[in-house]
Each structure stands twice: as C-alpha cells, then as structure tokens.
Scaffold this active site. Structure first.
Site, PDB file in Angstrom:
ATOM      1  N   ASN A 101    -109.606  29.638  97.294  1.00  0.00           N
ATOM      2  CA  ASN A 101    -109.551  30.225  95.962  1.00  0.00           C
ATOM      3  C   ASN A 101    -108.103  30.325  95.503  1.00  0.00           C
ATOM      4  O   ASN A 101    -107.177  29.926  96.220  1.00  0.00           O
ATOM      5  CB  ASN A 101    -110.190  31.617  95.960  1.00  0.00           C
ATOM      6  CG  ASN A 101    -111.698  31.585  96.092  1.00  0.00           C
ATOM      7  OD1 ASN A 101    -112.358  30.715  95.530  1.00  0.00           O
ATOM      8  ND2 ASN A 101    -112.251  32.524  96.835  1.00  0.00           N
TER       9      ASN A 101
ATOM     10  N   HIS B 138    -119.465  29.152  91.758  1.00  0.00           N
ATOM     11  CA  HIS B 138    -118.530  28.089  91.343  1.00  0.00           C
ATOM     12  C   HIS B 138    -119.223  27.068  90.436  1.00  0.00           C
ATOM     13  O   HIS B 138    -118.917  25.876  90.480  1.00  0.00           O
ATOM     14  CB  HIS B 138    -117.929  27.379  92.563  1.00  0.00           C
ATOM     15  CG  HIS B 138    -117.143  28.287  93.462  1.00  0.00           C
ATOM     16  ND1 HIS B 138    -115.825  28.605  93.218  1.00  0.00           N
ATOM     17  CD2 HIS B 138    -117.492  28.960  94.588  1.00  0.00           C
ATOM     18  CE1 HIS B 138    -115.401  29.437  94.166  1.00  0.00           C
ATOM     19  NE2 HIS B 138    -116.384  29.663  95.000  1.00  0.00           N
TER      20      HIS B 138
ATOM     21  N   TYR C 292    -122.248  25.804 102.859  1.00  0.00           N
ATOM     22  CA  TYR C 292    -121.815  24.835 101.857  1.00  0.00           C
ATOM     23  C   TYR C 292    -122.588  23.524 101.983  1.00  0.00           C
ATOM     24  O   TYR C 292    -123.123  23.000 101.003  1.00  0.00           O
ATOM     25  CB  TYR C 292    -120.305  24.587 101.962  1.00  0.00           C
ATOM     26  CG  TYR C 292    -119.480  25.591 101.198  1.00  0.00           C
ATOM     27  CD1 TYR C 292    -119.636  26.956 101.433  1.00  0.00           C
ATOM     28  CD2 TYR C 292    -118.553  25.209 100.256  1.00  0.00           C
ATOM     29  CE1 TYR C 292    -118.893  27.888 100.740  1.00  0.00           C
ATOM     30  CE2 TYR C 292    -117.798  26.129  99.552  1.00  0.00           C
ATOM     31  CZ  TYR C 292    -117.976  27.468  99.797  1.00  0.00           C
ATOM     32  OH  TYR C 292    -117.251  28.395  99.101  1.00  0.00           O
TER      33      TYR C 292
END
Length: 482
Positions: free
Chosen positions: A128, A55, A338
């Site tokens: 997404n 990303h 993350y």
C-alpha cells in the site's frame, strides 16, 4: 488506403447484417435462431467479471525497474545480479474500500501492487501507500472489510460500524492515524510513496536469509489533497487520479520512485524487542536505515484497460529464487487469499492472460480448467514423477533454507502484545501543529453520528497514544472524556 475489414462473429463467421435482428415478418417476434443476436447479448451479459472485493477501483501502467546499487550480498535473484540491469514491470494503484465506480479522491489507503516480469518468473510485491495495516491477523480481514463496505439492510456506508470495529481493535490505531492525516488523500498516484508494508525476505547465494521491508520513495514529491478539494473533485472528476497518471505517461512525464530496502538479520529479528513481523508497526530507520536498490519508472500506458488493468492479478505467492516470505500473519493469509480471489474472479487459468503471463518459459503440469489457452500441454504428460527424460523435473538447488520454528500449534492471542499506542503516539508527535489540527478535524468529522459508547471507547485509545491527541478530538467532537 486501408482495406475494409468484414465484421465477423467471435467464431470468425462473417456478419451480413449488424443492424437488424431476425424476426417473423417485419412486425413479428424475434427468432431464437438469430445466433448473432444471441451471441452479442450473451457476451454483453458477461462483460463484467466480478469486481475485486477490495482494491476494486484502480489504475495501472507498465514500467522498468533499474538496479542502481549492488545487493547481491542479500539476494541471489537474477534481476539484481548487476548494476544497470533492467526488468519490465507492471504497477497497479487502487483505492481499497470503494467500488469500481467510486471516486479516486476518497480518504482511503492506496494499493501499490508491483509485478516484476523476471527471467526466472513473475515476482509480485503487494503493498500500500502506507507502511502498516489496520489488523495483524488475517482471520479478522473479512470482518474489517465488511466495516468498510455497506450495511446489509440500507446498503449505505456506516461510520458507526467502522469506528465500532476500530474501537475494539486498538492495533488499528497506527494506520488510523496515517489514514486521517494529511497523507490520507494523496494528490493522485504519482505523488505518494509506496511500501511492501509486510516483512518479506531475501536469500543470497550462500543460503542466508535476511528479513526485508520494501520502500518506494516518489521522486515527484509528496502532494496531498485538502478534504474540501478532495470532496470537490469527487463530484467533478471522480477519475482524477486515473486521468493524472494516464496523462502524465502519455505526454512523456514518466513518474519515478526510488526503491529502497530495510534489512534485518535473523539474529536481529530473534532479539528484537518488537515482533518484526507485525504489520501494524514499522521498523526504526535509525536502527535499520534505508538502503537504495534501484529506480522504478512507469513509461507505458495499457492499450486496453479491461485486458491489462482489470484482469491484472497480483499475489505474494508469485515469487522467484532469491526472494521469499516471512512469518507475518497477514502476509501468510494473503498468500492464499489473493490467488484464490483471482481463481474466482477471472478463472483458474488467470496466469495465462498476457498481463499476468511470465516472460520466462513455463513448464508445469497444470491442465484444463476454464479458459485453458494454447495447446493445454499438448500430448505431454500431465503427471509427475514420470519416465520421460524431457519432461520437467524438480531442482533442489532452488530450495529455500529451512526456517526454524518453535512452539506447539495453537491459536495464539496476537493481542498479548498490548503496545498499540507507541507508534501512533510517536507519529502524532512528529506532526507540526497544522498537521495535528488537520488530523484531529478529519477524525472528528468522520466520527459524526457515531454512538457515544463507541466514541468514548475510541477516545481512550487516542489518549493512550498521546493525551493531546485524545483531548483534541474530544474537544472537536464537543464531548467530555470519561
């Protein structure tokens, strides 16, 4: 008439000359004591933080979420407590596999990461523009992403390694079918749906848990780019999606999405014929219909891309009371990955940055670390339990209800569920002839140059999804099915 400002160093010292370095005579070497030169060069060398491993190329904007329907029967989260209530948000779109300089029109899933600045803290949903993903287990995530990046020797993208991995990972077929369909290249970010993708949870005031899928339905209508147009734009306007989003918001054409959920009770999940926490599969909307929740509107562009988009940090570990996670393996992996990526990329105190900082009070015992902003806790204690009445204390009322678990700890084979094909086949059969032809041609083009053993192995997956699917790709490739 505004008064001229004096240029200063980062420490606030006025700068007398910003054009000439200090040197030993007019033609001599430069001097190390030119602190202004050293500071400028040192800062410049560090202006690029490490880009996201995935990303990396993204666009973002601020917006508002407005509740349109009452869902308090499912959640006690305060942002849903009344119809009409608004919560500020930040949404970052992205391509997944490319680097920061890649084109916006590559065939790739699009990230749809949403941050709610609620009165109880920040809540992030990372998803997404597709309702599913390529893999089921986070143990395979580094391997998968390596195949989407570059070969170690040549530093070139490789169709061979991409299809080799997919041919050994049949659970990817559903997402592969979406990726190479007409929706594989959205026309910018405004004309695509978003999905939480994973199964999350909602918890109501009674302590009852419901499993939930999040859907964001674009109100601009679905628009996609033909491969030829996408290739042309990649060469002429690689920032096409960024330009489109920024321009639309600047002219007041605020993009909107209808926010919906699918709900499944714990009892329904236990009795469901498929694993409801398998991110390679969707829930039937006939059995679990969409329930409208509200509207998401993007209405303000960032003032500074680096500060607000590049440094934006999202993670499913950011939750508020009334929402929760699920046993979805990929989601469980992302809870760690993350936040850990943000600590590496922008620092252990990344949540202090304005774009990431909650709008609600923060009372924690975290101290120190790189870039500890503000008073760093001042004179307050940095440990707990403690003897101070005014120091933050835990509050059991915010505990989640227990989640029943069963079975011995082991490495359970996620491929014991071998239904890799029914969802992909059903999607193929939903397509009209034009969409099927486009899908087949897109896949055949992407498999050009791939070794015959990988081609034959992958063709078997297509055939098992639907014979016409596999036979069409074989014909387009000019090969015979073994």
């Amino acid at each position: 008439m505004s008064q001229n400002k004096t240029l200063t160093t980062a420490s606030g010292a006025p700068v007398a000359d910003n054009q000439n370095s200090r040197s030993a005579g007019p033609r001599g070497p430069l001097l190390l004591d030119d602190f202004h030169l050293i500071e400028k060069l040192a800062h410049f060398n560090r202006e690029n933080i490490p880009e996201r491993r995935v990303h990396a190329k993204g666009s973002g904007a601020y917006g508002t979420f407005t509740v349109s329907k009452d869902i308090t029967q499912y959640t006690s989260a305060k942002l849903f407590e009344s119809v009409g209530k608004q919560t500020p948000t930040f949404l970052r779109f992205s391509t997944v596999g490319g680097e920061r300089g890649s084109a916006d029109t590559e065939r790739d899933p699009r990230g749809f990461a949403l941050k709610f600045y609620t009165e109880e803290g920040n809540w992030d949903i990372v998803g997404n523009n597709t309702p599913v993903f390529f893999i089921r287990d986070p143990l395979k995530f580094p391997d998968f992403i390596h195949t989407q990046k570059r070969l170690p020797q040549s530093n070139l993208k490789s169709a061979q390694m991409m299809w080799d991995f997919w041919s050994h990972s049949p659970e990817a077929l559903h997402q592969v079918t979406i990726l190479f369909s007409d929706r594989g290249i959205p026309d910018g970010y405004r004309h695509m749906h978003g999905f939480g993708s994973h199964t999350y949870s909602l918890i109501n005031a009674k302590g009852e848990r419901h499993w939930v899928k999040w859907h964001y339905k674009t109100k601009q209508g679905i628009k996609n780019l033909a491969p030829a147009d996408a290739a042309r734009l990649a060469g002429t306007d690689p920032d096409y999606a960024q330009r489109d989003l920024f321009g639309a918001i600047e002219r007041g054409d605020f993009p909107k999405w209808r926010v919906c959920i699918q709900i499944m009770t714990e009892a329904q999940a236990n009795a469901h014929f498929e694993n409801p926490f398998d991110v390679t599969k969707t829930w039937s909307q006939k059995e679990f219909p969409l329930i409208e929740v509200g509207e998401l509107e993007l209405n303000r562009n960032p003032l500074n891309y680096f500060a607000e988009v590049e440094q934006a940090a999202f993670g499913p570990s950011n939750m508020v009371p009334g929402v929760g996670l699920s046993p979805d393996r990929m989601l469980q992996g992302r809870v760690f990955a993350y936040a850990d990526a943000h600590r590496y990329r922008i620092g252990t105190n990344h949540q202090h940055l304005p774009v990431n900082a909650p709008r609600s009070p923060v009372n924690s015992y975290q101290r120190d670390g790189s870039m500890a902003f503000g008073s760093n806790g001042g004179a307050a204690p940095n440990y707990e339990p403690n003897s101070y009445a005014d120091a933050p204390k835990q509050d059991p009322q915010y505990a989640e209800p227990p989640l029943a678990l069963s079975g011995a700890a082991d490495r359970y084979d996620h491929r014991e569920d071998t239904d890799y094909y029914s969802h992909a086949g059903a999607l193929f059969r939903l397509m009209n002839d034009e969409q099927k032809t486009l899908l087949i041609n897109n896949i055949a083009g992407a498999m050009a140059g791939v070794s015959s053993d990988v081609v034959q192995r992958q063709l078997q997956h297509f055939v098992k999804a639907d014979p016409a699917y596999g036979e069409g790709i074989a014909k387009a490739l000019g090969v015979s099915l073994n």
